[in-house]
Each structure stands twice: as structure tokens, then as C-alpha cells.
Motif scaffolding. Structure first.
Motif, PDB file in Angstrom:
ATOM      1  N   ASN A 119       0.121  -4.339  -6.699  1.00  0.00           N
ATOM      2  CA  ASN A 119       0.290  -5.740  -7.076  1.00  0.00           C
ATOM      3  C   ASN A 119       1.359  -6.387  -6.189  1.00  0.00           C
ATOM      4  O   ASN A 119       2.530  -5.997  -6.230  1.00  0.00           O
ATOM      5  CB  ASN A 119       0.715  -5.830  -8.549  1.00  0.00           C
ATOM      6  CG  ASN A 119       0.852  -7.250  -9.035  1.00  0.00           C
ATOM      7  OD1 ASN A 119       1.689  -8.009  -8.562  1.00  0.00           O
ATOM      8  ND2 ASN A 119       0.039  -7.618 -10.009  1.00  0.00           N
ATOM      9  N   ARG A 122       2.412   2.854  -3.288  1.00  0.00           N
ATOM     10  CA  ARG A 122       1.517   3.067  -4.423  1.00  0.00           C
ATOM     11  C   ARG A 122       1.568   4.476  -5.000  1.00  0.00           C
ATOM     12  O   ARG A 122       1.421   4.658  -6.211  1.00  0.00           O
ATOM     13  CB  ARG A 122       0.079   2.724  -4.021  1.00  0.00           C
ATOM     14  CG  ARG A 122      -0.131   1.231  -3.789  1.00  0.00           C
ATOM     15  CD  ARG A 122      -1.547   0.905  -3.382  1.00  0.00           C
ATOM     16  NE  ARG A 122      -2.496   1.260  -4.422  1.00  0.00           N
ATOM     17  CZ  ARG A 122      -3.805   1.079  -4.340  1.00  0.00           C
ATOM     18  NH1 ARG A 122      -4.314   0.533  -3.249  1.00  0.00           N
ATOM     19  NH2 ARG A 122      -4.586   1.432  -5.324  1.00  0.00           N
ATOM     20  N   ARG A 170      -4.698   9.767  -9.222  1.00  0.00           N
ATOM     21  CA  ARG A 170      -4.042   8.564  -9.768  1.00  0.00           C
ATOM     22  C   ARG A 170      -2.980   8.936 -10.786  1.00  0.00           C
ATOM     23  O   ARG A 170      -1.910   8.317 -10.822  1.00  0.00           O
ATOM     24  CB  ARG A 170      -5.095   7.652 -10.404  1.00  0.00           C
ATOM     25  CG  ARG A 170      -4.478   6.396 -11.043  1.00  0.00           C
ATOM     26  CD  ARG A 170      -5.553   5.447 -11.534  1.00  0.00           C
ATOM     27  NE  ARG A 170      -4.986   4.356 -12.304  1.00  0.00           N
ATOM     28  CZ  ARG A 170      -4.412   3.276 -11.775  1.00  0.00           C
ATOM     29  NH1 ARG A 170      -4.323   3.156 -10.474  1.00  0.00           N
ATOM     30  NH2 ARG A 170      -3.931   2.322 -12.541  1.00  0.00           N
ATOM     31  N   ALA A 193       1.339   1.099  -8.620  1.00  0.00           N
ATOM     32  CA  ALA A 193       0.283   2.020  -8.175  1.00  0.00           C
ATOM     33  C   ALA A 193      -0.978   1.275  -7.753  1.00  0.00           C
ATOM     34  O   ALA A 193      -1.748   1.765  -6.925  1.00  0.00           O
ATOM     35  CB  ALA A 193      -0.046   3.027  -9.278  1.00  0.00           C
ATOM     36  N   ASP A 194      -1.191   0.080  -8.300  1.00  0.00           N
ATOM     37  CA  ASP A 194      -2.349  -0.733  -7.932  1.00  0.00           C
ATOM     38  C   ASP A 194      -2.042  -1.698  -6.790  1.00  0.00           C
ATOM     39  O   ASP A 194      -2.904  -2.462  -6.375  1.00  0.00           O
ATOM     40  CB  ASP A 194      -2.852  -1.522  -9.144  1.00  0.00           C
ATOM     41  CG  ASP A 194      -3.473  -0.616 -10.206  1.00  0.00           C
ATOM     42  OD1 ASP A 194      -3.899   0.498  -9.844  1.00  0.00           O
ATOM     43  OD2 ASP A 194      -3.514  -1.014 -11.386  1.00  0.00           O
ATOM     44  N   GLU A 229       0.809  -1.221   0.000  1.00  0.00           N
ATOM     45  CA  GLU A 229       0.000   0.000   0.000  1.00  0.00           C
ATOM     46  C   GLU A 229       0.844   1.274   0.000  1.00  0.00           C
ATOM     47  O   GLU A 229       0.527   2.242  -0.684  1.00  0.00           O
ATOM     48  CB  GLU A 229      -0.928   0.011   1.228  1.00  0.00           C
ATOM     49  CG  GLU A 229      -2.064  -0.995   1.158  1.00  0.00           C
ATOM     50  CD  GLU A 229      -3.034  -0.704   0.023  1.00  0.00           C
ATOM     51  OE1 GLU A 229      -3.337   0.492  -0.199  1.00  0.00           O
ATOM     52  OE2 GLU A 229      -3.474  -1.659  -0.644  1.00  0.00           O
ATOM     53  N   LYS A 255       0.180   9.665  -8.998  1.00  0.00           N
ATOM     54  CA  LYS A 255       0.789   8.441  -8.469  1.00  0.00           C
ATOM     55  C   LYS A 255       1.517   7.678  -9.575  1.00  0.00           C
ATOM     56  O   LYS A 255       2.654   7.222  -9.388  1.00  0.00           O
ATOM     57  CB  LYS A 255      -0.288   7.552  -7.839  1.00  0.00           C
ATOM     58  CG  LYS A 255      -0.968   8.165  -6.624  1.00  0.00           C
ATOM     59  CD  LYS A 255      -2.059   7.249  -6.085  1.00  0.00           C
ATOM     60  CE  LYS A 255      -2.763   7.880  -4.891  1.00  0.00           C
ATOM     61  NZ  LYS A 255      -3.820   6.998  -4.351  1.00  0.00           N
ATOM     62  N   ASP A 304       1.615   1.099 -13.352  1.00  0.00           N
ATOM     63  CA  ASP A 304       0.290   0.788 -12.797  1.00  0.00           C
ATOM     64  C   ASP A 304       0.320  -0.455 -11.910  1.00  0.00           C
ATOM     65  O   ASP A 304      -0.520  -0.604 -11.021  1.00  0.00           O
ATOM     66  CB  ASP A 304      -0.754   0.631 -13.917  1.00  0.00           C
ATOM     67  CG  ASP A 304      -0.392  -0.447 -14.919  1.00  0.00           C
ATOM     68  OD1 ASP A 304       0.807  -0.607 -15.213  1.00  0.00           O
ATOM     69  OD2 ASP A 304      -1.307  -1.128 -15.421  1.00  0.00           O
ATOM     70  N   ASP A 305       1.283  -1.364 -12.126  1.00  0.00           N
ATOM     71  CA  ASP A 305       1.412  -2.531 -11.252  1.00  0.00           C
ATOM     72  C   ASP A 305       1.693  -2.091  -9.819  1.00  0.00           C
ATOM     73  O   ASP A 305       1.106  -2.614  -8.867  1.00  0.00           O
ATOM     74  CB  ASP A 305       2.547  -3.451 -11.729  1.00  0.00           C
ATOM     75  CG  ASP A 305       2.275  -4.051 -13.100  1.00  0.00           C
ATOM     76  OD1 ASP A 305       1.123  -4.452 -13.341  1.00  0.00           O
ATOM     77  OD2 ASP A 305       3.209  -4.116 -13.912  1.00  0.00           O
TER      78      ASP A 305
END
Length: 204
Positions: free
Chosen positions: A133, A75, A100, A130-131, A72, A103, A127-128
Motif C-alpha cells: 500500500n 513487502r 505470504r 505486505a500488500d 515492493e 511475509k 497486510d498494508d
């Protein structure tokens, strides 16, 4: 009926109450094995996450930052940029917004910096991270550790063209060469019984 079909049959016996008692088929054992493997993978990921979090915080303390949840807290890219600034001694730009887009931009700044430093990133996109993963976040931190920590290992007898992983393996071998019955051939089977790990701790 072939042998494989025979193994998959569900044999039955008549119980005292006249109902058929089922003996589990191979599928039952296969599903059980998968659950056991998943459990071991979850435990391994948990240990990795805990270890990597401690390593990140060891460096982030210099910037008065802290990571409590690795997935978290990286991110928005700020902790990631701060980590790279501490490790490299350089100052990186960053976006100050909280959307977003900001980020993704911050994470991309970190990834671009790593690529500029000739760090090989395999299938890791902004995005991996930021999400959140889990797998790719762990992969990114391990890549950073390899580059900034392990690549600095210097051992007498190593060649200049060794990769960071090869240097670490060579270092491990040198650490335990005086212990009888203990060999370090790889980073998988050689470590399974814990003796190699204990030998390295004892050496230090």
C-alpha cells in the motif's frame, strides 16, 4: 432560478453552421481542478517515495541490502527488519520462508518492535505493508524517520516534552531566524514559495 443554478447553466450560441456551441459548465472546471490536484498529489508522492528510498538505502548499505522500489521491497518484511536493526542496534527475529504468512509475520515483528519502542502507529497493519500500500508504506517510513532521526534533534531552548514534530519545527525556526522576511510557522504554507527551504540549505 437561483444564482447557483444560473452559474451551472450551459449557455449556447448559434454557430455559423447552425449547430449549438456549448460553453462549459461549472462541472467542467471542477473536474479540471480535480485533475490538477491529483497531478500535484502524484508528484508529491513521487518525491516522497524517492526521498524515503534514499534514506532507507543510506542505512541498509550497512547490511549489504538495497531498496529499488520502496513499495515492493518492504513487502516481505526483511528489509524493514534490517532497517530497524541498523537504527536501533538490536537484533530482531525473522521468518525465513517466502509464503505470504511469513511475509505478514516479518512485517508484524517490525510493527511490534516499533510499538515496544513507544512509536505511535496509526491505522498501519501488517497486510498494508505486505500488500505494498503506497500511502501507508510512506506513512510507516515517515514514522520511523520521526522516531529514529528527528527525535534525536537537540536545539538550545527546546523543552523536554516537545514531540519530534515540534522539535523539527523549532529547529527550522532557529535555522532561519537571521533571515529577514522568512518565517517558519508550520510545515505547510510556510514552505510553499521555496524561500524557507533555500534559507535552511544556505545556513548549512
Amino acid at each position: 432560478m437561483n444564482t447557483a443554478q444560473q452559474r451551472r447553466r450551459e449557455y449556447s450560441t448559434d454557430g455559423l453552421d447552425g449547430e449549438r456551441e456549448q460553453i462549459p459548465s461549472d462541472d467542467f472546471y471542477y473536474q479540471g481542478m480535480l485533475r490538477a490536484l491529483d497531478g500535484r498529489k502524484d508528484e508529491r508522492d513521487r518525491v516522497q517515495k524517492k526521498t524515503f528510498t534514499k534514506w532507507v538505502n543510506k542505512h541498509l548499505i550497512k547490511t549489504q541490502r538495497n531498496v529499488s522500489d520502496l513499495y515492493e521491497d518492504l513487502r516481505d518484511g526483511h528489509n524493514l527488519i534490517s532497517l530497524l536493526e541498523v537504527l536501533s542496534g538490536e537484533t530482531l527475529p525473522r521468518e525465513r520462508g517466502r509464503m505470504r504468512f511469513h511475509k505478514l509475520q516479518n512485517v508484524q515483528i517490525a510493527l511490534d518492535f516499533l510499538k515496544h519502542r513507544q512509536v505511535k502507529l496509526v491505522n498501519i497493519r501488517n497486510d498494508d505493508i505486505a500488500d505494498g500500500n503506497p500511502k501507508l508504506t510512506l506513512g510507516l517510513i515517515w514514522t520511523i524517520i520521526l522516531h529514529f532521526q528527528i527525535s534525536d534533534i537537540q536545539v538550545n531552548g527546546q523543552s523536554d516534552d516537545m514531540s519530534a514534530k515540534e522539535k523539527l519545527l523549532f529547529w527550522s525556526q532557529r535555522m532561519v531566524e537571521s533571515y529577514q522576511g522568512i518565517r517558519c510557522d508550520n510545515f505547510t504554507t510556510s514552505w510553499r514559495d521555496g524561500k524557507l527551504f533555500n534559507a535552511i540549505i544556505h545556513k548549512h
